[in-house]
Design a protein around this motif. Sequence first.
Motif, PDB file in Angstrom:
ATOM      1  N   UNK A  64     -14.556  -8.794  -5.632  1.00  0.00           N
ATOM      2  CA  UNK A  64     -13.176  -9.259  -5.463  1.00  0.00           C
ATOM      3  C   UNK A  64     -12.186  -8.095  -5.531  1.00  0.00           C
ATOM      4  N   UNK A  65     -12.506  -7.052  -6.296  1.00  0.00           N
ATOM      5  CA  UNK A  65     -11.632  -5.880  -6.344  1.00  0.00           C
ATOM      6  C   UNK A  65     -11.676  -5.098  -5.028  1.00  0.00           C
ATOM      7  N   UNK A  66     -12.845  -5.089  -4.412  1.00  0.00           N
ATOM      8  CA  UNK A  66     -13.030  -4.259  -3.225  1.00  0.00           C
ATOM      9  C   UNK A  66     -12.614  -4.966  -1.932  1.00  0.00           C
ATOM     10  N   UNK A  67     -12.317  -6.255  -2.015  1.00  0.00           N
ATOM     11  CA  UNK A  67     -11.983  -7.019  -0.811  1.00  0.00           C
ATOM     12  C   UNK A  67     -10.822  -6.414  -0.015  1.00  0.00           C
ATOM     13  N   UNK A  68      -9.715  -5.963  -0.660  1.00  0.00           N
ATOM     14  CA  UNK A  68      -8.615  -5.378   0.137  1.00  0.00           C
ATOM     15  C   UNK A  68      -9.046  -4.134   0.909  1.00  0.00           C
ATOM     16  N   UNK A  69     -10.020  -3.399   0.388  1.00  0.00           N
ATOM     17  CA  UNK A  69     -10.486  -2.195   1.067  1.00  0.00           C
ATOM     18  C   UNK A  69     -11.380  -2.554   2.245  1.00  0.00           C
ATOM     19  N   UNK A  70     -12.174  -3.601   2.073  1.00  0.00           N
ATOM     20  CA  UNK A  70     -13.055  -4.035   3.165  1.00  0.00           C
ATOM     21  C   UNK A  70     -12.250  -4.607   4.322  1.00  0.00           C
ATOM     22  N   UNK A  71     -11.072  -5.136   3.993  1.00  0.00           N
ATOM     23  CA  UNK A  71     -10.215  -5.731   5.014  1.00  0.00           C
ATOM     24  C   UNK A  71      -9.487  -4.660   5.832  1.00  0.00           C
ATOM     25  N   UNK A  72      -9.198  -3.523   5.200  1.00  0.00           N
ATOM     26  CA  UNK A  72      -8.426  -2.470   5.875  1.00  0.00           C
ATOM     27  C   UNK A  72      -9.243  -1.807   6.982  1.00  0.00           C
ATOM     28  N   UNK A  73      -8.547  -1.308   8.015  1.00  0.00           N
ATOM     29  CA  UNK A  73      -9.233  -0.641   9.117  1.00  0.00           C
ATOM     30  C   UNK A  73      -9.440   0.846   8.836  1.00  0.00           C
ATOM     31  N   UNK A  74      -8.617   1.401   7.949  1.00  0.00           N
ATOM     32  CA  UNK A  74      -8.751   2.830   7.634  1.00  0.00           C
ATOM     33  C   UNK A  74      -8.316   3.042   6.187  1.00  0.00           C
ATOM     34  N   UNK A  75      -9.014   3.943   5.499  1.00  0.00           N
ATOM     35  CA  UNK A  75      -8.700   4.206   4.090  1.00  0.00           C
ATOM     36  C   UNK A  75      -8.321   5.670   3.886  1.00  0.00           C
ATOM     37  N   UNK A  76      -7.197   5.867   3.193  1.00  0.00           N
ATOM     38  CA  UNK A  76      -6.805   7.207   2.749  1.00  0.00           C
ATOM     39  C   UNK A  76      -6.848   7.176   1.227  1.00  0.00           C
ATOM     40  N   UNK A  77      -7.764   7.935   0.626  1.00  0.00           N
ATOM     41  CA  UNK A  77      -7.900   7.929  -0.836  1.00  0.00           C
ATOM     42  C   UNK A  77      -7.228   9.186  -1.403  1.00  0.00           C
ATOM     43  N   UNK A  78      -6.362   8.973  -2.374  1.00  0.00           N
ATOM     44  CA  UNK A  78      -5.577  10.068  -2.961  1.00  0.00           C
ATOM     45  C   UNK A  78      -5.970  10.249  -4.420  1.00  0.00           C
ATOM     46  N   UNK A  79      -6.366  11.476  -4.782  1.00  0.00           N
ATOM     47  CA  UNK A  79      -6.798  11.730  -6.161  1.00  0.00           C
ATOM     48  C   UNK A  79      -6.350  13.100  -6.630  1.00  0.00           C
ATOM     49  N   UNK A  80      -6.089  13.181  -7.927  1.00  0.00           N
ATOM     50  CA  UNK A  80      -5.681  14.433  -8.569  1.00  0.00           C
ATOM     51  C   UNK A  80      -6.934  15.177  -9.067  1.00  0.00           C
ATOM     52  N   UNK A  81      -7.886  15.407  -8.160  1.00  0.00           N
ATOM     53  CA  UNK A  81      -9.081  16.188  -8.487  1.00  0.00           C
ATOM     54  C   UNK A  81      -9.593  16.852  -7.209  1.00  0.00           C
ATOM     55  N   UNK A  82     -10.607  17.686  -7.338  1.00  0.00           N
ATOM     56  CA  UNK A  82     -11.029  18.515  -6.199  1.00  0.00           C
ATOM     57  C   UNK A  82     -12.119  17.900  -5.335  1.00  0.00           C
ATOM     58  N   UNK A  83     -12.856  16.918  -5.875  1.00  0.00           N
ATOM     59  CA  UNK A  83     -14.027  16.423  -5.145  1.00  0.00           C
ATOM     60  C   UNK A  83     -13.943  14.954  -4.745  1.00  0.00           C
ATOM     61  N   UNK A  84     -12.873  14.272  -5.116  1.00  0.00           N
ATOM     62  CA  UNK A  84     -12.741  12.865  -4.741  1.00  0.00           C
ATOM     63  C   UNK A  84     -13.696  11.970  -5.505  1.00  0.00           C
ATOM     64  N   UNK A  85     -13.576  11.944  -6.829  1.00  0.00           N
ATOM     65  CA  UNK A  85     -14.538  11.210  -7.661  1.00  0.00           C
ATOM     66  C   UNK A  85     -14.454   9.694  -7.467  1.00  0.00           C
ATOM     67  N   UNK A  86     -13.252   9.183  -7.267  1.00  0.00           N
ATOM     68  CA  UNK A  86     -13.133   7.732  -7.057  1.00  0.00           C
ATOM     69  C   UNK A  86     -13.669   7.360  -5.674  1.00  0.00           C
ATOM     70  N   UNK A  87     -13.420   8.220  -4.696  1.00  0.00           N
ATOM     71  CA  UNK A  87     -13.956   7.963  -3.352  1.00  0.00           C
ATOM     72  C   UNK A  87     -15.480   7.935  -3.385  1.00  0.00           C
ATOM     73  N   UNK A  88     -16.085   8.799  -4.205  1.00  0.00           N
ATOM     74  CA  UNK A  88     -17.546   8.791  -4.332  1.00  0.00           C
ATOM     75  C   UNK A  88     -18.021   7.485  -4.978  1.00  0.00           C
ATOM     76  N   UNK A  89     -17.239   7.005  -5.946  1.00  0.00           N
ATOM     77  CA  UNK A  89     -17.579   5.737  -6.593  1.00  0.00           C
ATOM     78  C   UNK A  89     -17.512   4.585  -5.580  1.00  0.00           C
TER      79      UNK A  89
END
Length: 559
Positions: free
Chosen positions: A497-522
């Motif tokens: 249910x948390x991920x549903x808005x992301x599955x609905x989107x056509x494109x994702x831009x993930x913004x993070x204050x780190x060098x490797x994109x840890x949340x994007x990897x998750x």
Amino acid sequence: MRDSVSVLIGGKAGQGIASIETLLTKGFKRAGFYTFSTKEFMSRVRGGSNTTLIRISKRPVNAPVYKADIFVPLDTNAFYHAQDRITKETFVIAKKGDFECDCTFYDHDLEGLAKSVGNPIVSNTIAAALIFGLLGCDVNVLREIVAQLYSNEMLEVNLKALEIGAKLGQENENCLYCIEPNLSAQQAKDFFLSGTEGIGFGAIAGGCNFISSYPMSPSTGVLTFLAKQSRNFGICVEQAEDEIAAFQMGLGVWYSGGRAITTTSGGGFALMGEGLSLSGITETPMVVYLAQRPSPATGLPTRTEQGDLELAIYSGHGEFPRIVLAPSDPKECFELVRKAFELADAYQVPVVLMSDQYLADSYFNVERFEIDPIAPVHHIVKTDADYKRYSINSEGISPRGIPGYGEALVLVDSDEHTEEGLITESMSVRNEQNTKRLQKRPLVAKVAILPDVEADGEIAVVGWGSTKYIIKEAVERIADKRLSTVHFSWVHPLCESQLAPLQKAKRLIVIENNATGQFAKLLRLHGITADDQILKSDGLSFFVDELSEKIALLLKEIR
């Protein structure tokens, strides 16, 4: 007329930057402005070059900008430290000759003027009154605040400094940057809180009665906050000899029926890994406040980063459920740390609450909110003679007894154990107990907090934790109907249910204050791939103007 104004103060530690921040933020609030302030500083007691940024607006503003409208360098080093933040439109208040810039220059020797009234340290008060005058604000507001902040000899010196600054402000008044005050902002009884204060108040509301920590920036503020409140709210405070002991003391408190929190930053949390596993196998609740800073090792100890997400999720040996939360502002700090105590108690798991230096040390204008008067619920049972601490049941959560409350001995063990809490190497019992512990994970996921979604554009700009309001304002500036924002404050475990808005989107831009994109990897582990990433790990937070430019550049490529 402008919508907001940014005021940047620079100087060395010990030069009164914190005092001018207090004076101006209180003053702007009383003058009818929404206010936000944040700071960056070096890891030293005196010297260096530090800055404090204050934004004011007639509408709520809760994010930093990089470029300064007004800049007051209290020494030469501060000018060069922050000169990239100056534009042709910036008003710089300083002594001419020390440096040059392509800007609007107000030639004033603030330190020399301060010495003329008897103390060079009050150059900050002169600067505050001058800024107030430049913006067309009533300096009497500052006079009232100075009278409240100082007494005796320092009051007299500061009032003299105030008069000098007020006169200069009147002579130099330039309403290029004047903005209209908002009467509702002046009358609203909003809170002006830092992330540290939000965590502290939330812990009190969550029933915290014990804190054990080893000081480590930027988490120490919560330890000192709760220490100051300890007599008022019955909180036992222990400065432990190290982070390992701090965590174990907290476990002991939960085992005996109390509610404990420990605070730390990256290096200290690394030491807590074994304790985290102990919490996992003994099913003893625990709450950890992890304030991130750039690592590895000592890294940049007074700067900010979102670099410890993977550490929080994977720290400790073995497999056991945990919850990781990441608030976005002081109000959410309050709400989530309170919820952290509730979740830890109800599911008998460790809960990690992730902040960072930016959120901990920034002050936000928070709309006044009511505190739920319901007392925290303690999920503790009175034991009888047949009590089994680790009894198997369909839910996977065994009733938690505590020593002295009932008839039974309450046995816990770091070895694998039977339902009674006795050591065993039985493989069948191992399977039963391990399955029972892991069974909590889907239970916890059912109560996960959904992400905050704004707008319905097909390009989702995704963030987590402290970046929420920076992303929000950056997207508002771009005003592209294709954009929406999805922000996560509950980052582990994630559910469908948390991920549903992301599955609905056509494109994702993930913004993070780190060098490797840890949340994007998750997210990738859950089958969701980021199309684009904007990352930053130089020790500073994102800034609204900087981020909006980067997103706008990406959008040009997407067309």
